[in-house]
Design a protein around this motif. Structure first.
Motif, PDB file in Angstrom:
ATOM      1  N   SER A 645       9.805  15.017   2.478  1.00  0.00           N
ATOM      2  CA  SER A 645      10.819  14.058   2.013  1.00  0.00           C
ATOM      3  C   SER A 645      10.084  12.921   1.311  1.00  0.00           C
ATOM      4  CB  SER A 645      11.633  13.532   3.192  1.00  0.00           C
ATOM      5  OG  SER A 645      10.782  13.084   4.234  1.00  0.00           O
ATOM      6  N   PRO A 646       9.726  13.115   0.050  1.00  0.00           N
ATOM      7  CA  PRO A 646       8.942  12.100  -0.673  1.00  0.00           C
ATOM      8  C   PRO A 646       9.674  10.765  -0.751  1.00  0.00           C
ATOM      9  CG  PRO A 646       9.070  14.167  -1.906  1.00  0.00           C
ATOM     10  CD  PRO A 646      10.056  14.261  -0.793  1.00  0.00           C
ATOM     11  N   PHE A 647       8.899   9.682  -0.687  1.00  0.00           N
ATOM     12  CA  PHE A 647       9.475   8.355  -0.886  1.00  0.00           C
ATOM     13  C   PHE A 647       9.836   8.175  -2.361  1.00  0.00           C
ATOM     14  CE2 PHE A 647       7.344   7.515   3.099  1.00  0.00           C
ATOM     15  CZ  PHE A 647       8.217   6.647   3.742  1.00  0.00           C
ATOM     16  N   HIS A 648      10.979   7.574  -2.566  1.00  0.00           N
ATOM     17  CA  HIS A 648      11.390   7.257  -3.934  1.00  0.00           C
ATOM     18  C   HIS A 648      11.135   5.765  -4.141  1.00  0.00           C
ATOM     19  CE1 HIS A 648      13.049  11.254  -4.481  1.00  0.00           C
ATOM     20  NE2 HIS A 648      13.696  11.123  -3.333  1.00  0.00           N
ATOM     21  N   ILE A 649       9.967   5.468  -4.646  1.00  0.00           N
ATOM     22  CA  ILE A 649       9.528   4.088  -4.814  1.00  0.00           C
ATOM     23  C   ILE A 649       9.935   3.601  -6.209  1.00  0.00           C
ATOM     24  CG2 ILE A 649       7.570   2.505  -4.720  1.00  0.00           C
ATOM     25  CD1 ILE A 649       8.083   3.915  -2.109  1.00  0.00           C
ATOM     26  N   LYS A 650      10.659   2.515  -6.246  1.00  0.00           N
ATOM     27  CA  LYS A 650      11.045   1.945  -7.539  1.00  0.00           C
ATOM     28  C   LYS A 650       9.831   1.336  -8.230  1.00  0.00           C
ATOM     29  CE  LYS A 650      15.643   0.779  -5.747  1.00  0.00           C
ATOM     30  NZ  LYS A 650      16.580  -0.336  -5.415  1.00  0.00           N
ATOM     31  N   GLU A 651      10.001   1.055  -9.500  1.00  0.00           N
ATOM     32  CA  GLU A 651       8.886   0.554 -10.305  1.00  0.00           C
ATOM     33  C   GLU A 651       8.320  -0.749  -9.749  1.00  0.00           C
ATOM     34  OE1 GLU A 651       7.923  -0.522 -15.012  1.00  0.00           O
ATOM     35  OE2 GLU A 651       9.827   0.401 -14.432  1.00  0.00           O
ATOM     36  N   ASN A 652       9.166  -1.572  -9.160  1.00  0.00           N
ATOM     37  CA  ASN A 652       8.711  -2.877  -8.665  1.00  0.00           C
ATOM     38  C   ASN A 652       8.358  -2.836  -7.174  1.00  0.00           C
ATOM     39  OD1 ASN A 652      11.411  -2.469  -7.891  1.00  0.00           O
ATOM     40  ND2 ASN A 652      11.723  -4.680  -7.616  1.00  0.00           N
ATOM     41  N   GLU A 653       8.306  -1.638  -6.590  1.00  0.00           N
ATOM     42  CA  GLU A 653       8.041  -1.509  -5.158  1.00  0.00           C
ATOM     43  C   GLU A 653       6.700  -0.838  -4.891  1.00  0.00           C
ATOM     44  OE1 GLU A 653      12.615  -1.077  -3.424  1.00  0.00           O
ATOM     45  OE2 GLU A 653      11.448   0.733  -3.880  1.00  0.00           O
ATOM     46  N   LEU A 654       6.206  -1.051  -3.684  1.00  0.00           N
ATOM     47  CA  LEU A 654       4.969  -0.436  -3.221  1.00  0.00           C
ATOM     48  C   LEU A 654       5.177   0.044  -1.791  1.00  0.00           C
ATOM     49  CD1 LEU A 654       2.611  -3.250  -4.520  1.00  0.00           C
ATOM     50  CD2 LEU A 654       2.690  -0.923  -5.465  1.00  0.00           C
ATOM     51  N   LEU A 655       4.368   1.005  -1.380  1.00  0.00           N
ATOM     52  CA  LEU A 655       4.459   1.532  -0.017  1.00  0.00           C
ATOM     53  C   LEU A 655       3.297   0.979   0.793  1.00  0.00           C
ATOM     54  CD1 LEU A 655       6.163   3.394   1.750  1.00  0.00           C
ATOM     55  CD2 LEU A 655       4.630   5.280   1.123  1.00  0.00           C
ATOM     56  N   MET A 656       3.623   0.242   1.854  1.00  0.00           N
ATOM     57  CA  MET A 656       2.607  -0.478   2.640  1.00  0.00           C
ATOM     58  C   MET A 656       2.292   0.236   3.940  1.00  0.00           C
ATOM     59  SD  MET A 656       2.822  -4.346   4.232  1.00  0.00           S
ATOM     60  CE  MET A 656       3.719  -3.844   5.710  1.00  0.00           C
ATOM     61  N   ILE A 657       1.019   0.265   4.256  1.00  0.00           N
ATOM     62  CA  ILE A 657       0.532   0.757   5.540  1.00  0.00           C
ATOM     63  C   ILE A 657      -0.160  -0.404   6.247  1.00  0.00           C
ATOM     64  CG2 ILE A 657      -1.658   1.563   4.525  1.00  0.00           C
ATOM     65  CD1 ILE A 657      -1.678   3.818   6.558  1.00  0.00           C
ATOM     66  N   THR A 658       0.085  -0.562   7.554  1.00  0.00           N
ATOM     67  CA  THR A 658      -0.598  -1.615   8.306  1.00  0.00           C
ATOM     68  C   THR A 658      -1.855  -1.032   8.939  1.00  0.00           C
ATOM     69  OG1 THR A 658       0.673  -1.193  10.331  1.00  0.00           O
ATOM     70  CG2 THR A 658       1.550  -2.819   8.783  1.00  0.00           C
ATOM     71  N   ILE A 659      -2.938  -1.809   8.926  1.00  0.00           N
ATOM     72  CA  ILE A 659      -4.226  -1.340   9.430  1.00  0.00           C
ATOM     73  C   ILE A 659      -4.861  -2.424  10.303  1.00  0.00           C
ATOM     74  CG2 ILE A 659      -4.647   0.181   7.454  1.00  0.00           C
ATOM     75  CD1 ILE A 659      -6.428  -1.995   6.262  1.00  0.00           C
ATOM     76  N   ARG A 660      -5.964  -2.087  10.934  1.00  0.00           N
ATOM     77  CA  ARG A 660      -6.736  -3.052  11.709  1.00  0.00           C
ATOM     78  C   ARG A 660      -7.973  -3.467  10.930  1.00  0.00           C
ATOM     79  NH1 ARG A 660      -7.278   0.689  17.080  1.00  0.00           N
ATOM     80  NH2 ARG A 660      -5.134   0.604  17.831  1.00  0.00           N
ATOM     81  N   SER A 661      -8.451  -4.654  11.224  1.00  0.00           N
ATOM     82  CA  SER A 661      -9.766  -5.057  10.729  1.00  0.00           C
ATOM     83  C   SER A 661     -10.816  -4.605  11.731  1.00  0.00           C
ATOM     84  CB  SER A 661      -9.831  -6.576  10.556  1.00  0.00           C
ATOM     85  OG  SER A 661      -9.958  -7.193  11.826  1.00  0.00           O
ATOM     86  N   HIS A 662     -12.088  -4.723  11.352  1.00  0.00           N
ATOM     87  CA  HIS A 662     -13.146  -4.310  12.274  1.00  0.00           C
ATOM     88  C   HIS A 662     -13.293  -5.277  13.438  1.00  0.00           C
ATOM     89  CE1 HIS A 662     -16.557  -1.990  13.536  1.00  0.00           C
ATOM     90  NE2 HIS A 662     -17.323  -3.053  13.547  1.00  0.00           N
ATOM     91  N   ASP A 663     -12.874  -6.514  13.274  1.00  0.00           N
ATOM     92  CA  ASP A 663     -12.942  -7.516  14.344  1.00  0.00           C
ATOM     93  C   ASP A 663     -11.626  -7.592  15.100  1.00  0.00           C
ATOM     94  OD1 ASP A 663     -15.480  -8.461  14.558  1.00  0.00           O
ATOM     95  OD2 ASP A 663     -15.194 -10.251  13.352  1.00  0.00           O
ATOM     96  N   GLN A 664     -11.080  -6.433  15.451  1.00  0.00           N
ATOM     97  CA  GLN A 664      -9.736  -6.398  16.029  1.00  0.00           C
ATOM     98  C   GLN A 664      -9.588  -5.146  16.877  1.00  0.00           C
ATOM     99  OE1 GLN A 664      -6.742  -6.205  12.970  1.00  0.00           O
ATOM    100  NE2 GLN A 664      -5.029  -6.083  14.391  1.00  0.00           N
ATOM    101  N   TYR A 665      -8.817  -5.272  17.952  1.00  0.00           N
ATOM    102  CA  TYR A 665      -8.372  -4.077  18.676  1.00  0.00           C
ATOM    103  C   TYR A 665      -6.904  -4.267  19.018  1.00  0.00           C
ATOM    104  CZ  TYR A 665      -8.148   0.092  21.352  1.00  0.00           C
ATOM    105  OH  TYR A 665      -7.795   1.354  21.767  1.00  0.00           O
ATOM    106  N   ASN A 666      -6.064  -3.403  18.480  1.00  0.00           N
ATOM    107  CA  ASN A 666      -4.618  -3.591  18.593  1.00  0.00           C
ATOM    108  C   ASN A 666      -4.269  -5.013  18.166  1.00  0.00           C
ATOM    109  OD1 ASN A 666      -4.357  -0.956  19.312  1.00  0.00           O
ATOM    110  ND2 ASN A 666      -4.100  -1.318  21.480  1.00  0.00           N
ATOM    111  N   THR A 667      -3.592  -5.796  19.003  1.00  0.00           N
ATOM    112  CA  THR A 667      -3.208  -7.143  18.588  1.00  0.00           C
ATOM    113  C   THR A 667      -4.254  -8.193  18.934  1.00  0.00           C
ATOM    114  OG1 THR A 667      -2.027  -7.515  20.667  1.00  0.00           O
ATOM    115  CG2 THR A 667      -0.757  -6.596  18.822  1.00  0.00           C
TER     116      THR A 667
END
Length: 769
Positions: A645-667
């Motif tokens: 089910s591909p995302f239908h991203i509009k021209e002015n939109e982006l798909l965001m993924i949340t990640i961790r930094s190396h100086d982080q564990y969970n919150t």
């Protein structure tokens, strides 16, 4: 607190920018920098003697289990030098700190003032040393005696119209003993409202594996990685999130395994590893980890594996009997014919376009793996936090079924868990949808009729609090507000409660956005010595691969006011439920062997618990998939038909993924540097493809605001810096919890109800001051 002051509280990190510094993007993980970072964090929090003892006993058989991730310890030899990683040492430094938050601290700083701090400053404040209470309309937490704290809790709980107006949340760092007592307390009170952090991470894995294989856990042991011919690493950054995994991958690579990294971002830990326990590693000379990197588009994993699986079937037609395990398919699986027919209807070019990997590259991967039948798939939250996560994981399992790569050495499923006992919590019954056998055993062993109606998971709990249907929230560990989606919405939900209670070691943002009243119950950490009636106690944990092992803290607690989690739960139960012959709470808190005896007669697989857990390294729980049988509805492993089910991203939109930094564990934020990505002294950043920056007329380090408009509601995270990064077009990455505010509460994975934190549609606009 007053309405005026309540409005001043930030339910998320303040929007202030620091002086960002950008450096080199590292090509090799660990090495000397990891050792130096470990020493720095330990010495910032405690003296040399305490730090030495803390690290010496970390992950040792006669020591304590790491409070960080759930990566397993070796079954045989454990390093006496350092059986831990950099981030494990950071977790210990945070927990074992000698910085104390005494009553004077809470008298000095109001809730509103502390809310202006970022998560890093809040977490670095120190250990909470005594019970604290925030009265109605109060502006400051106040110390109080334990008896008074339990009286407040009991008054609120026993004053509810129904037990289902209470929520009992659990973090993954709770021990087996505490988790068992906690679910026993909640169910004896009368509710199955037992959400936990699994609901936000690997719930999708449990659902998928349970339906396909009959067990919601991974099937491999650590030694299987050493025997594997192919290892897929998907949606995971082990160099930061599970650094000890790199040692296993290094060994697998040296033994000839082909390691394939599937990730939108190139991650240092999947490139090369410099073992800091070797001379070459200390010199920064790394060993290659992954042979192939597939920079898949966000949520393109299902399409990728459909393409791989179709190509494997086509190769089998060219070379009958050489590619697929036809015997395993015929004898041990169900639904192959329908699955094959479904795949043959899929267009390979469309699948390649959806996942973002050229078809020629996918064919190269298939050529590399087609004769292998010892295949392991490892994955983490990069796969589990999408709308189609359950089906995506099922497609990975389809690959294993085609190859007969399960129930044999060197092959199987490996969902890599986060918190050190999140898997054990579920085993102990922390589950809002309890199994019939568990309820029957509780009734037989403890003389009460437990509730049978399903309770609330995390998302359901937030919605119920928001509607005013749940009046009391209790968190057994964790940082609920920062871990959950839709921060503003969740904050309002918590503020609807009459009472919020947090069982904690350190201060976090959840203590600052409260119900009308609030309690903080400070407890011992994993590294703290636990004495009950003058006798040293130990607890147990379950790691990612189903090993139950003991954990015994060794450090002197920073305060005499701290209770252990089992003791705390027993005292809460006595205050709320009164004395009960059938549930001997006083016996349980005086000797943890008694808790384990109760677990043994209630939870399958724990025969001779107290005896076996005292053996070297503990014991493995039964695992049907590992043993080659599949207790599903068909009594076989099930092929599953999935639909992209591909995302239908509009021209002015982006798909965001949340990640961790190396100086982080969970919150938990250990520091402000993401060493491997070359980002220092700042977390409010968005990683973007150069072409997307040009299309949006954005410059490197330009300030922007991020918006999500799901459900007709504006969500905004302000004041982020754009950083050019190697990431697929129309895909961006940001750190959590800073962008959890953008994750819609109603956007969840099908079947698992997990928030879709890894696929958030956003708009990026120039910062509006």
């Amino acid at each position: 607190m007053s309405e005026k002051e309540n409005k001043a509280i930030h339910p998320e990190n303040p929007e202030k920018l620091k002086d960002i510094k950008l450096g080199k993007v590292y090509k090799t993980a660990a090495g000397f920098e990891a050792v130096a970072s470990t020493a720095k964090h330990i010495l910032e929090e405690m003296n040399v003697s305490r730090g030495f003892i803390a690290l010496q006993k970390l992950n040792q058989v006669d020591g304590y289990d790491c409070p960080g991730c759930a990566w397993p310890d070796p079954d045989d030899h454990r390093s006496s030098i350092a059986e831990y990683c950099e981030n494990g040492a950071k977790a210990v430094a945070e927990e074992a700190t000698t910085k104390i938050l005494d009553p004077a601290f809470f008298k000095k700083y109001s809730i509103a003032e502390m809310s202006d701090w970022d998560d890093y400053k809040i977490g670095k404040s120190g250990r909470i040393a005594q019970p604290m209470y925030l009265p109605k309309n109060g502006t400051h937490y106040q110390p109080l005696a334990w008896d008074e704290a339990f009286k407040i809790l009991a008054t609120h709980l026993n004053g509810l119209e129904t037990p289902d107006e209470a929520i009992f949340y659990t973090s993954g760092r709770t021990s087996n003993e505490a988790a068992f007592l906690y679910q026993l307390f909640a169910r004896a009170f009368g509710t199955n409202n037992l959400p936990d952090c699994s609901n936000m991470c690997h719930e999708s894995s449990g659902v998928a594996l349970g339906e396909q294989l009959g067990i919601g856990k991974g099937s491999v042991k650590l030694e299987d990685l050493y025997e594997a011919e192919v290892i897929f690493i998907l949606g995971q950054n082990p160099g930061t999130n599970h650094p000890r995994m790199l040692s296993a991958l290094e060994k697998a690579h040296k033994n000839g395994a082909c390691i394939i990294a599937v990730n939108p971002l190139p991650e240092t830990g999947l490139s090369a590893f410099a073992d800091p326990q070797s001379v070459s590693g200390m010199l920064g000379i790394g060993t290659t980890i992954s042979n192939i990197h597939l920079p898949v588009k966000i949520n393109g994993d299902m399409a990728l594996f459909q393409a791989i699986n179709k190509l494997l079937i086509l190769e089998e037609e060219k070379e009958p009997g050489k590619i697929l395990d036809k015997k395993f398919i015929a004898e041990d699986t169900h639904g192959f014919g329908e699955y094959k027919n479904h795949l043959m209807q899929q267009d390979l070019d469309l699948l390649a376009g959806t996942c973002g990997i050229p078809l020629s590259k996918i064919k190269e991967v298939v050529e590399t793996i087609k004769y292998s039948n010892k295949i392991i798939t490892c994955w983490a939250m990069g796969l589990t936090q999408h709308k189609n996560s359950v089906d995506t994981i099922k497609e990975l399992v389809n690959t294993l079924l085609l190859k007969g790569s399960i129930g044999k050495p060197g092959a199987g499923t490996c969902p890599v868990r986060g918190h050190s006992n999140v898997q054990g919590d579920r085993t102990m019954g922390i589950y809002e949808k309890p199994w019939d056998w568990l309820l029957e055993n509780l009734e037989r062993n403890f003389g009460f009729i437990p509730p049978k109606e399903y309770g609330h998971d995390v998302v359901d709990s937030i919605e119920a609090m928001h509607r005013g249907e749940c009046k009391i929230f209790m968190g057994m560990g964790g940082n609920f507000l920062s871990a959950t989606p839709d921060t503003q919405y969740t904050a309002k939900a918590l503020q609807q409660c009459d009472l919020t209670v947090h069982v904690s070691t350190k201060l976090n943002r959840s203590h600052l956005v409260t119900g009308k009243e609030a309690l903080i119950f400070p407890v011992l950490g994993r590294s703290d010595e636990d004495l009950q009636n003058g006798e040293k106690q130990f607890v147990t944990c379950e790691n990612s691969m189903g090993v139950i092992q003991r954990s015994q803290g060794v450090l002197k607690p920073i305060s005499e006011e701290l209770l252990s989690e089992p003791e705390l739960i027993c005292k809460m139960a006595i205050a709320v439920l009164k004395e009960n012959e059938k549930i001997p709470w006083r016996k349980y808190m005086g000797n943890y062997d008694a808790i384990r005896d109760a677990i043994e007669v209630t939870i399958p697989g724990f025969e001779d618990y107290n005896k076996r857990v005292r053996n070297y390294g503990g014991f493995y729980l039964p695992n049907s998939a590992r043993e080659g049988y599949f207790p599903t509805e068909t009594n076989k492993a099930n092929f599953s038909i999935t639909h992209i089910s591909p995302f239908h991203i509009k021209e002015n939109e982006l798909l965001m993924i949340t990640i961790r930094s190396h100086d982080q564990y969970n919150t938990t934020i250990y520091g402000l540097n993401d060493r491997y990505r070359g980002i220092k002294n700042e977390r409010r950043v968005i990683l973007m493809n150069r072409e997307d920056m040009d299309a949006h007329n954005l410059k490197h380090l330009e300030q922007v605001d991020l918006f999500n408009f799901s459900d007709g509601r504006e969500r905004v995270a302000r004041n982020f810096l754009v950083i050019e990064y190697d990431i697929p077009k129309q895909c961006v990455a940001t750190y959590f919890p800073e962008t959890n505010v953008l994750v819609p509460i109603k956007s969840v994975a099908e079947k698992s109800n997990t928030p879709t934190s890894k696929s958030v549609i956003i708009e990026v606009r120039k910062h509006s001051k």
